[in-house]
Scaffold this motif. Structure first.
Motif, PDB file in Angstrom:
ATOM      1  N   ASP A 752      42.611  42.200  27.908  1.00  0.00           N
ATOM      2  CA  ASP A 752      43.244  42.439  26.615  1.00  0.00           C
ATOM      3  C   ASP A 752      43.893  41.154  26.107  1.00  0.00           C
ATOM      4  O   ASP A 752      44.720  40.539  26.796  1.00  0.00           O
ATOM      5  CB  ASP A 752      44.291  43.546  26.762  1.00  0.00           C
ATOM      6  N   VAL A 753      43.525  40.759  24.903  1.00  0.00           N
ATOM      7  CA  VAL A 753      44.076  39.519  24.343  1.00  0.00           C
ATOM      8  C   VAL A 753      45.583  39.625  24.150  1.00  0.00           C
ATOM      9  O   VAL A 753      46.289  38.610  24.070  1.00  0.00           O
ATOM     10  CB  VAL A 753      43.387  39.189  22.988  1.00  0.00           C
ATOM     11  N   GLY A 754      46.080  40.858  24.076  1.00  0.00           N
ATOM     12  CA  GLY A 754      47.520  41.049  23.903  1.00  0.00           C
ATOM     13  C   GLY A 754      48.335  40.555  25.085  1.00  0.00           C
ATOM     14  O   GLY A 754      49.547  40.341  24.959  1.00  0.00           O
ATOM     15  N   LEU A 755      47.695  40.373  26.250  1.00  0.00           N
ATOM     16  CA  LEU A 755      48.409  39.848  27.414  1.00  0.00           C
ATOM     17  C   LEU A 755      48.611  38.341  27.324  1.00  0.00           C
ATOM     18  O   LEU A 755      49.392  37.769  28.102  1.00  0.00           O
ATOM     19  CB  LEU A 755      47.647  40.192  28.698  1.00  0.00           C
ATOM     20  N   ASP A 756      47.898  37.696  26.400  1.00  0.00           N
ATOM     21  CA  ASP A 756      48.074  36.265  26.141  1.00  0.00           C
ATOM     22  C   ASP A 756      47.875  35.434  27.411  1.00  0.00           C
ATOM     23  O   ASP A 756      48.553  34.421  27.627  1.00  0.00           O
ATOM     24  CB  ASP A 756      49.471  36.019  25.556  1.00  0.00           C
ATOM     25  N   GLY A 757      46.956  35.902  28.274  1.00  0.00           N
ATOM     26  CA  GLY A 757      46.630  35.148  29.486  1.00  0.00           C
ATOM     27  C   GLY A 757      47.669  35.217  30.580  1.00  0.00           C
ATOM     28  O   GLY A 757      47.534  34.551  31.605  1.00  0.00           O
ATOM     29  N   LYS A 758      48.710  36.038  30.415  1.00  0.00           N
ATOM     30  CA  LYS A 758      49.791  36.122  31.403  1.00  0.00           C
ATOM     31  C   LYS A 758      49.515  37.284  32.352  1.00  0.00           C
ATOM     32  O   LYS A 758      49.923  38.420  32.110  1.00  0.00           O
ATOM     33  CB  LYS A 758      51.137  36.307  30.701  1.00  0.00           C
ATOM     34  N   TYR A 759      48.801  37.004  33.435  1.00  0.00           N
ATOM     35  CA  TYR A 759      48.498  38.018  34.436  1.00  0.00           C
ATOM     36  C   TYR A 759      48.148  37.330  35.743  1.00  0.00           C
ATOM     37  O   TYR A 759      47.866  36.126  35.780  1.00  0.00           O
ATOM     38  CB  TYR A 759      47.342  38.915  33.986  1.00  0.00           C
ATOM     39  N   ASP A 760      48.195  38.108  36.825  1.00  0.00           N
ATOM     40  CA  ASP A 760      47.839  37.623  38.147  1.00  0.00           C
ATOM     41  C   ASP A 760      46.337  37.816  38.338  1.00  0.00           C
ATOM     42  O   ASP A 760      45.846  38.956  38.352  1.00  0.00           O
ATOM     43  CB  ASP A 760      48.628  38.399  39.213  1.00  0.00           C
ATOM     44  N   LEU A 761      45.594  36.726  38.487  1.00  0.00           N
ATOM     45  CA  LEU A 761      44.136  36.791  38.535  1.00  0.00           C
ATOM     46  C   LEU A 761      43.643  37.645  39.703  1.00  0.00           C
ATOM     47  O   LEU A 761      42.764  38.499  39.530  1.00  0.00           O
ATOM     48  CB  LEU A 761      43.556  35.375  38.635  1.00  0.00           C
ATOM     49  N   LYS A 762      44.200  37.433  40.889  1.00  0.00           N
ATOM     50  CA  LYS A 762      43.720  38.155  42.068  1.00  0.00           C
ATOM     51  C   LYS A 762      43.948  39.648  41.922  1.00  0.00           C
ATOM     52  O   LYS A 762      43.059  40.464  42.203  1.00  0.00           O
ATOM     53  CB  LYS A 762      44.440  37.624  43.314  1.00  0.00           C
ATOM     54  N   ARG A 763      45.143  40.047  41.469  1.00  0.00           N
ATOM     55  CA  ARG A 763      45.443  41.466  41.319  1.00  0.00           C
ATOM     56  C   ARG A 763      44.656  42.086  40.168  1.00  0.00           C
ATOM     57  O   ARG A 763      44.294  43.260  40.212  1.00  0.00           O
ATOM     58  CB  ARG A 763      46.939  41.659  41.116  1.00  0.00           C
ATOM     59  N   MET A 764      44.374  41.285  39.141  1.00  0.00           N
ATOM     60  CA  MET A 764      43.564  41.789  38.034  1.00  0.00           C
ATOM     61  C   MET A 764      42.147  42.092  38.529  1.00  0.00           C
ATOM     62  O   MET A 764      41.537  43.102  38.146  1.00  0.00           O
ATOM     63  CB  MET A 764      43.517  40.779  36.899  1.00  0.00           C
ATOM     64  N   GLU A 765      41.601  41.223  39.398  1.00  0.00           N
ATOM     65  CA  GLU A 765      40.272  41.479  39.950  1.00  0.00           C
ATOM     66  C   GLU A 765      40.255  42.774  40.770  1.00  0.00           C
ATOM     67  O   GLU A 765      39.293  43.548  40.716  1.00  0.00           O
ATOM     68  CB  GLU A 765      39.823  40.289  40.810  1.00  0.00           C
ATOM     69  N   VAL A 766      41.339  43.001  41.523  1.00  0.00           N
ATOM     70  CA  VAL A 766      41.430  44.231  42.300  1.00  0.00           C
ATOM     71  C   VAL A 766      41.477  45.446  41.376  1.00  0.00           C
ATOM     72  O   VAL A 766      40.810  46.456  41.613  1.00  0.00           O
ATOM     73  CB  VAL A 766      42.691  44.211  43.204  1.00  0.00           C
ATOM     74  N   LEU A 767      42.251  45.349  40.302  1.00  0.00           N
ATOM     75  CA  LEU A 767      42.376  46.457  39.359  1.00  0.00           C
ATOM     76  C   LEU A 767      41.029  46.775  38.711  1.00  0.00           C
ATOM     77  O   LEU A 767      40.657  47.940  38.550  1.00  0.00           O
ATOM     78  CB  LEU A 767      43.420  46.119  38.296  1.00  0.00           C
ATOM     79  N   VAL A 768      40.272  45.733  38.356  1.00  0.00           N
ATOM     80  CA  VAL A 768      38.943  45.942  37.765  1.00  0.00           C
ATOM     81  C   VAL A 768      38.011  46.577  38.794  1.00  0.00           C
ATOM     82  O   VAL A 768      37.263  47.518  38.479  1.00  0.00           O
ATOM     83  CB  VAL A 768      38.361  44.609  37.258  1.00  0.00           C
ATOM     84  N   ASP A 769      38.078  46.090  40.033  1.00  0.00           N
ATOM     85  CA  ASP A 769      37.224  46.639  41.090  1.00  0.00           C
ATOM     86  C   ASP A 769      37.517  48.124  41.305  1.00  0.00           C
ATOM     87  O   ASP A 769      36.590  48.935  41.436  1.00  0.00           O
ATOM     88  CB  ASP A 769      37.454  45.859  42.383  1.00  0.00           C
ATOM     89  N   VAL A 770      38.799  48.498  41.328  1.00  0.00           N
ATOM     90  CA  VAL A 770      39.177  49.904  41.487  1.00  0.00           C
ATOM     91  C   VAL A 770      38.674  50.729  40.311  1.00  0.00           C
ATOM     92  O   VAL A 770      38.140  51.831  40.479  1.00  0.00           O
ATOM     93  CB  VAL A 770      40.712  50.038  41.626  1.00  0.00           C
ATOM     94  N   ALA A 771      38.836  50.200  39.096  1.00  0.00           N
ATOM     95  CA  ALA A 771      38.405  50.932  37.896  1.00  0.00           C
ATOM     96  C   ALA A 771      36.908  51.190  37.914  1.00  0.00           C
ATOM     97  O   ALA A 771      36.449  52.293  37.570  1.00  0.00           O
ATOM     98  CB  ALA A 771      38.793  50.147  36.646  1.00  0.00           C
ATOM     99  N   LEU A 772      36.125  50.210  38.347  1.00  0.00           N
ATOM    100  CA  LEU A 772      34.672  50.374  38.375  1.00  0.00           C
ATOM    101  C   LEU A 772      34.242  51.347  39.469  1.00  0.00           C
ATOM    102  O   LEU A 772      33.294  52.115  39.293  1.00  0.00           O
ATOM    103  CB  LEU A 772      34.004  49.021  38.569  1.00  0.00           C
ATOM    104  N   LYS A 773      34.929  51.327  40.611  1.00  0.00           N
ATOM    105  CA  LYS A 773      34.613  52.294  41.670  1.00  0.00           C
ATOM    106  C   LYS A 773      34.925  53.723  41.211  1.00  0.00           C
ATOM    107  O   LYS A 773      34.171  54.657  41.491  1.00  0.00           O
ATOM    108  CB  LYS A 773      35.407  51.971  42.934  1.00  0.00           C
ATOM    109  N   CYS A 774      36.043  53.888  40.509  1.00  0.00           N
ATOM    110  CA  CYS A 774      36.419  55.225  40.037  1.00  0.00           C
ATOM    111  C   CYS A 774      35.459  55.759  38.983  1.00  0.00           C
ATOM    112  O   CYS A 774      35.263  56.972  38.880  1.00  0.00           O
ATOM    113  CB  CYS A 774      37.839  55.193  39.457  1.00  0.00           C
ATOM    114  N   SER A 775      34.866  54.863  38.192  1.00  0.00           N
ATOM    115  CA  SER A 775      34.010  55.301  37.084  1.00  0.00           C
ATOM    116  C   SER A 775      32.529  55.267  37.435  1.00  0.00           C
ATOM    117  O   SER A 775      31.675  55.146  36.555  1.00  0.00           O
ATOM    118  CB  SER A 775      34.281  54.436  35.840  1.00  0.00           C
TER     119      SER A 775
END
Length: 798
Positions: A752-775
């Protein structure tokens, strides 16, 4: 006249006289009469089946070991009607010619039956392994058997399955259903559960452990467990043990005791001795001392005692299950601050569960202030973990409490200032009540019976002679017949509605909402309005659509179940209204509105979004796996995730779509598609069985929306059906992830561009991985919600 009376009394004695009879088989059309008729097992007579006395003129049809113990007592291993005893006069167990086995109370009411039918003659037989079998000779398997419906005991080779369970007795002498249950959960794991007084929680294996950490597997769905004759126990979830005397072939029983512990008993010298037990630290058993109480060990003996919290008194001095109640008033008037309340420090004390808020990295004084600010806060735990992180747990209930030297941090009990000094003094005073376990009183159930006329000529003559000689007695009988209550009226006194909610009138709801004037949300089940209760609490009041509930009884039944759900990430329900066609729910008010509103307004930073993902997963995992009912939400979406003043997530609308018993076999069939366009799992579209994995799928779509800022039903610019839109969002994220997996550049393209690049890359990858497994399209490829929580928390701790 005296001669007539004498003759009548002689005939009366003759007609009432009967002798005990024993048989090995009950054939079509035959009966066993209470209390004198018995079945004896063949060929060795190890077991007896018959009417077992459970109270004054109260009997249950049961099976017990034929040989009495050294104290003369019998060991009952099964009961047909443990919660509905029958009269000792005229009650019968009858094998009808239709093939149905029926237990009748005093010739008036059927209280239990096997609900079987057969076109061939059948017979009932008690086997030497303790199994009561209804057999149709034309088919190889039993028409019905007691081994398929155990009570609180499992005999060797008897199996507990996904459709059967053990339920403890109320006490050693009260055989009615108690508060504890051994069952296979929805995740195929054998568990112990407490369910009593509107509260329910799993406590074995340890609830803070993921299944595989407890040595269990969730991948074997055969759901079977048994104890063999040599003392070895095996369960399909890989739980196994040997008794202390294994390899010996002696009588054994696996029993779920009334104190909630699972034990194996071996019979030696006519005495049952414990040769294995599930829980050695018995104070960790949930509900063992009730609400507002503590479980303590007596010296180092392992024996326990219960005591009330300082400033509290026992509700029932013979039964600790009722817990304790405060001797002071803790109600809030809107001014709950430090001037009104204080805290008593309870050293080496912990209360498991019922945290309505968890706050990390906070000082003790701030934690204390947070509890003072919350009306429903009854106390808090404050501790420092292994990583030197201060943790504050605010408690909505003080339950499952016990004292142990292992607890280095205290619990703080909230009390009014005027009672603080007295309560602090009582903190070091032991309770006068040293009762252990449950009350041993025999409970006698009251029941009215209709008086029926006698049918034989002997009884008719008897009534005639007695009518002439004892006219006054007949007058009393006539008076009793005219004034007795009907069975329906008698049952009213025993009906209870078990919930924790306040009941409101519809007029009170109109007044609280200003005639439903301020709408703050709406969904498929109803419209939500902002309101104010008489005690000045701000609340969210949801008026359900009239079509949702056909009757008050169904509504109250679901409310009773919802009342047993208690989790910090589920919305708290304060009350309800069920009046005429009106169905209204009264919720706690969430200051920050829904997740959907905050995503649209771009108000959530990265840390907050991650915590919302974790909290929502915890709430759904509790619904799926930790409560007595298997609760499917069926409409997980951002609109049904509300945020409190600290942006902690609360799942709403749980339990209103569908409630399934845990012992339901397989999936459920719904009469109509449920859910919201854009978040529905493929099972709804393809008419597949519905399980908890539909919620997992919807949760995955919500995660993708939180990550990308793109709502699934708006992802495409046209009006394609929802499944296509969901697939495009999932496929788009998956393609980006697979295209740049090694360097992580793909993350920047989807976030989301609203985050303005302020996020933890490693944890974001985990969150995406979990989301894809759930869906995943294949529901079997999706994780359970407890596995989702584990994946997110594991990364969070790293």
């Amino acid at each position: 006249m005296s001669l007539q009376i004498l003759i009548g009394l002689i005939i009366l004695l003759a007609s009432l006289h009967s002798s005990s009879s024993q048989t090995s088989t009950l054939n079509n059309g035959a009966s066993l009469s209470a209390p004198q008729d018995f079945l004896t097992s063949t060929p060795n007579g190890n077991f007896t089946a018959g009417f077992y006395q459970v109270g004054e003129n109260a009997y249950s049809f049961a099976i017990w070991f034929s040989e009495p113990l050294i104290d003369g007592n019998q060991t009952v291993v099964w009961m047909a009607n443990r919660d509905r005893p029958v009269n000792g006069v005229k009650s019968k167990l009858s094998l009808l010619k239709s093939g149905n086995l029926v237990l009748n109370d005093a010739g008036q009411t059927d209280v239990w039956s096997t609900q079987t039918t057969s076109y061939s003659p059948v017979h009932l037989k008690l086997l030497d392994n303790g199994n009561l079998v209804l057999q149709d000779p034309t088919i190889p398997i039993p028409l019905w058997q007691s081994f398929d419906s155990p009570t609180d005991i499992l005999l060797p080779q008897q199996r507990i399955t996904g459709t059967s369970n053990l339920v403890s007795g109320r006490s050693l002498t009260n055989h009615s259903s108690g508060f504890y249950k051994l069952f296979f959960d929805a995740d195929n794991v054998l568990r112990l559960l407490y369910d009593g007084f509107g509260l329910t929680s799993v406590f074995w294996p340890s609830p803070w452990l993921v299944s595989w950490e407890a040595g269990r597997t969730t991948y074997n769905s055969s759901n079977t467990a048994f104890l063999n004759p040599f003392g070895h126990f095996y369960s399909s979830d890989d739980f196994k043990f040997n008794t202390a005397d294994h390899r010996e072939s002696i009588p054994r029983i696996l029993k779920l005791d009334s104190d909630g512990n699972l034990r194996v008993y071996s019979l030696k010298n006519k005495i049952w001795k414990v040769t294995w037990q599930a829980i050695s630290q018995t104070c960790t058993i949930h509900g063992i001392c009730g609400l507002n109480s503590l479980c303590n060990y007596i010296n180092h003996s392992g024996r326990r005692k219960c005591s009330c919290l300082p400033g509290h008194r026992a509700k029932n001095k013979t039964d600790w299950a009722y817990g304790c109640e405060p001797e002071f008033n803790l109600s809030c008037d809107g001014n709950s601050n430090s001037t009104n309340f204080g805290f008593v420090e309870l050293n080496h004390v912990e209360f498991y569960g019922y945290d309505f808020k968890y706050i990390p990295n906070i000082t003790l004084e701030d934690c204390r202030q947070k509890c003072l600010e919350k009306c429903r806060c009854r106390g808090f735990e404050y501790n420092l973990d292994d990583k030197d992180i201060n943790k504050c747990f605010l408690k909505a209930l003080l339950f499952n409490g016990y004292r142990s030297p292992d607890f280095k941090n205290p619990t703080y009990l909230k009390v009014p200032q005027k009672a603080q000094q007295k309560a602090a003094f009582l903190n070091d005073v032991s309770s006068d009540l040293q009762c252990e376990g449950m009350s041993e009183d025999v409970v006698v159930l009251g029941r009215n019976y209709r008086e029926k006329g006698q049918k034989t000529w002997v009884k008719s003559f008897l009534w005639f002679t007695l009518a002439v000689g004892v006219f006054e007695i007949l007058c009393l009988i006539t008076y009793w017949v005219k004034t007795r209550k009907s069975p329906e009226e008698a049952m009213i006194g025993y009906r209870k509605i078990a919930d924790r909610f306040q009941k409101f009138s519809y007029a009170e709801m109109k007044k609280a909402t200003g005639s439903f004037s301020e709408e703050i949300g709406r969904g498929s089940s109803g419209v939500v309005y902002k309101g104010k209760l008489p005690d000045n609490r701000i609340t969210a009041i949801k008026r359900l659509h009239e079509a949702n509930y056909q009757g008050e009884e169904e509504f109250l039944a679901e409310m009773s179940t919802i009342g047993k759900l208690n989790h910090m990430n589920l919305i708290e329900i304060w009350g309800y209204c069920a009046e005429g066609k009106h169905r209204v729910l009264v919720y706690e008010y969430m200051e920050n509105g829904s997740l959907a509103k905050n995503l649209d307004g771009n108000k959530l930073d990265w840390e907050t979004r991650y915590e919302i993902a974790v909290g929502t997963a915890k709430g759904l995992a509790y619904l799926h796996e930790e409560c007595l009912e298997w609760v499917l939400h069926c409409d997980v979406k951002p609109q049904n995730i509300l945020l409190d003043s600290d942006f902690n997530p609360k799942v709403i609308d749980f339990g209103l779509s569908k409630l399934l018993r845990r012992d339901a076999n397989g999936g459920s069939q719904f009469s109509r598609i449920r859910g919201t366009r854009g978040y529905m799992a493929p099972e709804w579209i393809y008419n597949l069985p519905i399980t908890c994995k539909v919620d997992v799928y919807s949760y995955g779509i919500v995660l993708l929306e939180m990550i990308t800022g793109k709502s699934p039903f708006r992802f495409c610019g046209d009006e394609e059906n929802n499944m296509v839109e969901q697939r495009r969002l999932v496929s788009w994220v998956r393609e980006k992830r697979n295209g740049g997996f090694e360097n992580g550049e793909w993350v920047e393209e989807i976030v989301d561009v609203g985050l303005d690049g302020k996020y933890d890359l490693k944890r974001m990858e985990v969150l995406v991985d979990v989301a894809l497994k759930c869906s995943e399209e294949d529901r079997d490829a999706r994780p359970t919600m407890s596995q989702v929580v584990h994946m997110l928390l594991s990364e969070n701790e790293d």
